[in-house]
Design a protein around this motif. Structure first.
Motif, PDB file in Angstrom:
ATOM      1  N   ILE A  43     -54.835 -38.922  13.331  1.00  0.00           N
ATOM      2  CA  ILE A  43     -53.610 -38.632  14.237  1.00  0.00           C
ATOM      3  C   ILE A  43     -54.133 -39.200  15.534  1.00  0.00           C
ATOM      4  CG2 ILE A  43     -52.182 -36.775  15.723  1.00  0.00           C
ATOM      5  CD1 ILE A  43     -53.023 -34.998  14.001  1.00  0.00           C
ATOM      6  N   ASP A  44     -52.696 -40.071  16.197  1.00  0.00           N
ATOM      7  CA  ASP A  44     -52.604 -40.451  17.183  1.00  0.00           C
ATOM      8  C   ASP A  44     -51.979 -39.418  18.250  1.00  0.00           C
ATOM      9  OD1 ASP A  44     -52.088 -42.234  19.750  1.00  0.00           O
ATOM     10  OD2 ASP A  44     -51.709 -43.571  18.759  1.00  0.00           O
ATOM     11  N   TYR A  45     -52.067 -38.948  19.468  1.00  0.00           N
ATOM     12  CA  TYR A  45     -51.784 -37.897  19.910  1.00  0.00           C
ATOM     13  C   TYR A  45     -50.911 -38.649  20.597  1.00  0.00           C
ATOM     14  CZ  TYR A  45     -54.634 -34.311  17.668  1.00  0.00           C
ATOM     15  OH  TYR A  45     -54.713 -33.364  16.158  1.00  0.00           O
ATOM     16  N   ALA A  46     -50.899 -39.777  21.141  1.00  0.00           N
ATOM     17  CA  ALA A  46     -50.135 -40.035  22.637  1.00  0.00           C
ATOM     18  C   ALA A  46     -50.590 -42.267  22.670  1.00  0.00           C
ATOM     19  CB  ALA A  46     -50.347 -39.747  24.186  1.00  0.00           C
ATOM     20  N   PRO A  47     -49.269 -42.381  20.609  1.00  0.00           N
ATOM     21  CA  PRO A  47     -49.176 -43.600  20.811  1.00  0.00           C
ATOM     22  C   PRO A  47     -48.496 -44.462  21.626  1.00  0.00           C
ATOM     23  CG  PRO A  47     -47.934 -42.434  19.353  1.00  0.00           C
ATOM     24  CD  PRO A  47     -48.185 -41.148  20.214  1.00  0.00           C
ATOM     25  N   GLU A  48     -47.835 -43.652  22.474  1.00  0.00           N
ATOM     26  CA  GLU A  48     -47.554 -44.939  24.112  1.00  0.00           C
ATOM     27  C   GLU A  48     -47.887 -45.009  25.323  1.00  0.00           C
ATOM     28  OE1 GLU A  48     -46.421 -40.612  24.754  1.00  0.00           O
ATOM     29  OE2 GLU A  48     -46.113 -42.059  23.017  1.00  0.00           O
ATOM     30  N   GLY A  49     -49.336 -43.964  24.728  1.00  0.00           N
ATOM     31  CA  GLY A  49     -50.276 -43.894  26.615  1.00  0.00           C
ATOM     32  C   GLY A  49     -51.329 -44.259  26.564  1.00  0.00           C
ATOM     33  N   GLY A  50     -52.191 -44.436  25.114  1.00  0.00           N
ATOM     34  CA  GLY A  50     -52.953 -44.762  24.599  1.00  0.00           C
ATOM     35  C   GLY A  50     -54.385 -43.820  24.460  1.00  0.00           C
ATOM     36  N   GLY A  51     -54.392 -42.896  23.548  1.00  0.00           N
ATOM     37  CA  GLY A  51     -54.753 -41.654  23.029  1.00  0.00           C
ATOM     38  C   GLY A  51     -54.267 -40.516  23.709  1.00  0.00           C
ATOM     39  N   PRO A  52     -54.759 -39.374  22.985  1.00  0.00           N
ATOM     40  CA  PRO A  52     -56.386 -39.606  22.182  1.00  0.00           C
ATOM     41  C   PRO A  52     -56.334 -39.752  21.063  1.00  0.00           C
ATOM     42  CG  PRO A  52     -55.860 -37.231  23.036  1.00  0.00           C
ATOM     43  CD  PRO A  52     -54.806 -38.108  23.357  1.00  0.00           C
ATOM     44  N   VAL A  53     -56.814 -40.350  20.036  1.00  0.00           N
ATOM     45  CA  VAL A  53     -56.558 -40.615  18.124  1.00  0.00           C
ATOM     46  C   VAL A  53     -58.346 -40.100  17.602  1.00  0.00           C
ATOM     47  CG1 VAL A  53     -56.297 -42.474  17.187  1.00  0.00           C
ATOM     48  CG2 VAL A  53     -55.429 -42.432  19.269  1.00  0.00           C
ATOM     49  N   LEU A  54     -57.739 -39.349  16.957  1.00  0.00           N
ATOM     50  CA  LEU A  54     -58.136 -38.762  16.028  1.00  0.00           C
ATOM     51  C   LEU A  54     -58.767 -39.342  15.054  1.00  0.00           C
ATOM     52  CD1 LEU A  54     -59.958 -35.627  15.914  1.00  0.00           C
ATOM     53  CD2 LEU A  54     -57.588 -35.246  14.315  1.00  0.00           C
ATOM     54  N   TYR A  55     -59.881 -39.733  14.747  1.00  0.00           N
ATOM     55  CA  TYR A  55     -60.852 -40.328  13.306  1.00  0.00           C
ATOM     56  C   TYR A  55     -61.749 -39.400  12.896  1.00  0.00           C
ATOM     57  CZ  TYR A  55     -59.239 -44.304  15.734  1.00  0.00           C
ATOM     58  OH  TYR A  55     -58.593 -44.894  16.187  1.00  0.00           O
ATOM     59  N   ARG A  56     -62.051 -39.805  11.478  1.00  0.00           N
ATOM     60  CA  ARG A  56     -62.561 -39.478  10.633  1.00  0.00           C
ATOM     61  C   ARG A  56     -64.119 -39.704  10.296  1.00  0.00           C
ATOM     62  NH1 ARG A  56     -60.481 -34.252   7.479  1.00  0.00           N
ATOM     63  NH2 ARG A  56     -59.274 -35.412   6.730  1.00  0.00           N
ATOM     64  N   LEU A  57     -65.179 -39.299  10.064  1.00  0.00           N
ATOM     65  CA  LEU A  57     -65.760 -40.227   9.086  1.00  0.00           C
ATOM     66  C   LEU A  57     -66.268 -39.498   7.759  1.00  0.00           C
ATOM     67  CD1 LEU A  57     -68.683 -41.666  11.962  1.00  0.00           C
ATOM     68  CD2 LEU A  57     -67.532 -42.792  10.492  1.00  0.00           C
ATOM     69  N   PRO A  58     -67.223 -40.399   6.317  1.00  0.00           N
ATOM     70  CA  PRO A  58     -67.309 -39.463   5.637  1.00  0.00           C
ATOM     71  C   PRO A  58     -68.071 -37.764   5.801  1.00  0.00           C
ATOM     72  CG  PRO A  58     -67.298 -41.165   5.267  1.00  0.00           C
ATOM     73  CD  PRO A  58     -66.869 -41.864   6.486  1.00  0.00           C
ATOM     74  N   GLY A  59     -67.565 -36.561   5.722  1.00  0.00           N
ATOM     75  CA  GLY A  59     -68.923 -35.529   5.648  1.00  0.00           C
ATOM     76  C   GLY A  59     -68.204 -35.070   7.021  1.00  0.00           C
ATOM     77  N   PHE A  63     -64.266 -38.000  15.664  1.00  0.00           N
ATOM     78  CA  PHE A  63     -64.814 -37.701  17.220  1.00  0.00           C
ATOM     79  C   PHE A  63     -62.812 -38.520  17.412  1.00  0.00           C
ATOM     80  CE2 PHE A  63     -65.345 -41.266  15.196  1.00  0.00           C
ATOM     81  CZ  PHE A  63     -64.740 -42.733  15.418  1.00  0.00           C
ATOM     82  N   LEU A  64     -62.648 -38.250  18.791  1.00  0.00           N
ATOM     83  CA  LEU A  64     -61.647 -38.784  19.468  1.00  0.00           C
ATOM     84  C   LEU A  64     -61.500 -40.413  20.047  1.00  0.00           C
ATOM     85  CD1 LEU A  64     -60.175 -35.266  20.964  1.00  0.00           C
ATOM     86  CD2 LEU A  64     -59.172 -36.585  18.795  1.00  0.00           C
ATOM     87  N   ARG A  65     -60.942 -40.637  20.526  1.00  0.00           N
ATOM     88  CA  ARG A  65     -61.115 -42.395  20.722  1.00  0.00           C
ATOM     89  C   ARG A  65     -59.884 -41.806  22.447  1.00  0.00           C
ATOM     90  NH1 ARG A  65     -59.936 -47.837  20.835  1.00  0.00           N
ATOM     91  NH2 ARG A  65     -61.508 -49.137  21.438  1.00  0.00           N
ATOM     92  N   LEU A  66     -59.581 -42.438  23.303  1.00  0.00           N
ATOM     93  CA  LEU A  66     -59.174 -43.204  23.972  1.00  0.00           C
ATOM     94  C   LEU A  66     -59.794 -44.051  25.206  1.00  0.00           C
ATOM     95  CD1 LEU A  66     -60.283 -39.461  26.325  1.00  0.00           C
ATOM     96  CD2 LEU A  66     -58.440 -39.215  25.471  1.00  0.00           C
ATOM     97  N   SER A  67     -58.725 -45.046  25.279  1.00  0.00           N
ATOM     98  CA  SER A  67     -58.742 -46.093  25.871  1.00  0.00           C
ATOM     99  C   SER A  67     -57.449 -46.242  26.822  1.00  0.00           C
ATOM    100  CB  SER A  67     -58.856 -46.535  24.486  1.00  0.00           C
ATOM    101  OG  SER A  67     -57.688 -46.553  23.907  1.00  0.00           O
ATOM    102  N   ARG A  68     -57.053 -45.720  27.635  1.00  0.00           N
ATOM    103  CA  ARG A  68     -56.349 -45.424  28.586  1.00  0.00           C
ATOM    104  C   ARG A  68     -56.614 -46.409  29.879  1.00  0.00           C
ATOM    105  NH1 ARG A  68     -54.026 -38.598  29.133  1.00  0.00           N
ATOM    106  NH2 ARG A  68     -53.560 -39.350  26.550  1.00  0.00           N
ATOM    107  N   GLN A  69     -57.386 -46.602  30.548  1.00  0.00           N
ATOM    108  CA  GLN A  69     -57.861 -47.413  31.553  1.00  0.00           C
ATOM    109  C   GLN A  69     -58.420 -49.066  30.800  1.00  0.00           C
ATOM    110  OE1 GLN A  69     -59.647 -44.055  32.250  1.00  0.00           O
ATOM    111  NE2 GLN A  69     -59.926 -44.475  34.430  1.00  0.00           N
TER     112      GLN A  69
END
Length: 193
Positions: A43-59, A63-69
């Motif tokens: 899920i990209d919680y704020a596609p227009e604003g650079g995140g947070p984006v939710l990722y899942r690895l196997p198992g 984690f969430l990734r932010l990259s607004r700056q």
């Protein structure tokens, strides 16, 4: 030209002991890297604003990734004691001539008061902050324009000119998705318009 290149490669292989093994090692490393698990973007919680984006690895490692700056990226997860862990990579800080060098503690303003936050650096320019869950933290992270300002603490005193800021608007919503993801449930979608 190609013949000359092939001749030089063959000559180097004979004259430099171990060169074939180096090539084999690089090929093995390349295959190992390609076989590593890849994070699935959920899920990209704020596609227009650079995140947070939710990722899942196997198992169900989530984690969430932010990259607004510019020049800074943050990864957010729950640690094994259920605290919120924010890892910040900020090469832009050093490039801009900034410094952030705490003695294992940073100060964060939450709910109008200063809170001590443990911080370690696994290697510059990366820092890992560990936050205890609290209503004041939830309220701060749930704000649309939330920003966490970490001030370095050295010798028991804050150093105001050494500041690391994280744009964290709507991060609490992402953390709720993080928790659903970790137990294997379907993460909640984006709430709102």
């Amino acid at each position: 030209m190609l013949g000359l290149l092939a001749l030089l490669t063959a000559l180097a292989t004979v004259l430099i002991p171990g060169l074939p093994q180096v090539g084999d090692g690089l090929a093995t490393a390349s295959r190992t890297f390609a076989a590593l698990p890849h994070a699935e973007k959920l899920i990209d919680y704020a596609p227009e604003g650079g995140g947070p984006v939710l990722y899942r690895l196997p198992g169900n490692v989530c984690f969430l990734r932010l990259s607004r700056q510019a020049g800074q990226t943050e990864w957010v997860r729950r640690d094994d004691q259920d605290r919120i862990e924010i890892t910040v990579s900020a090469p832009g800080l050093a490039q801009a001539g900034g410094r952030f060098d705490p003695d294992g503690t940073a100060e964060l303003q939450l709910g109008g008061r200063a809170v001590a936050v443990p911080v370690v650096s696994p290697g510059l320019p990366t820092w890992r902050f560990t936050l205890e869950d609290s209503p004041a933290l939830q309220e701060t992270l749930d704000a649309d324009e939330a920003t966490l300002h970490f001030i370095a603490v050295r010798g028991g005193k804050p150093v105001p000119e050494e500041l690391l800021s994280i744009a964290a608007g709507n991060l609490w919503q992402g953390i709720q998705g993080l928790e659903s993801c970790a137990i294997g449930a379907e993460p909640p979608g984006v709430v709102g318009p």
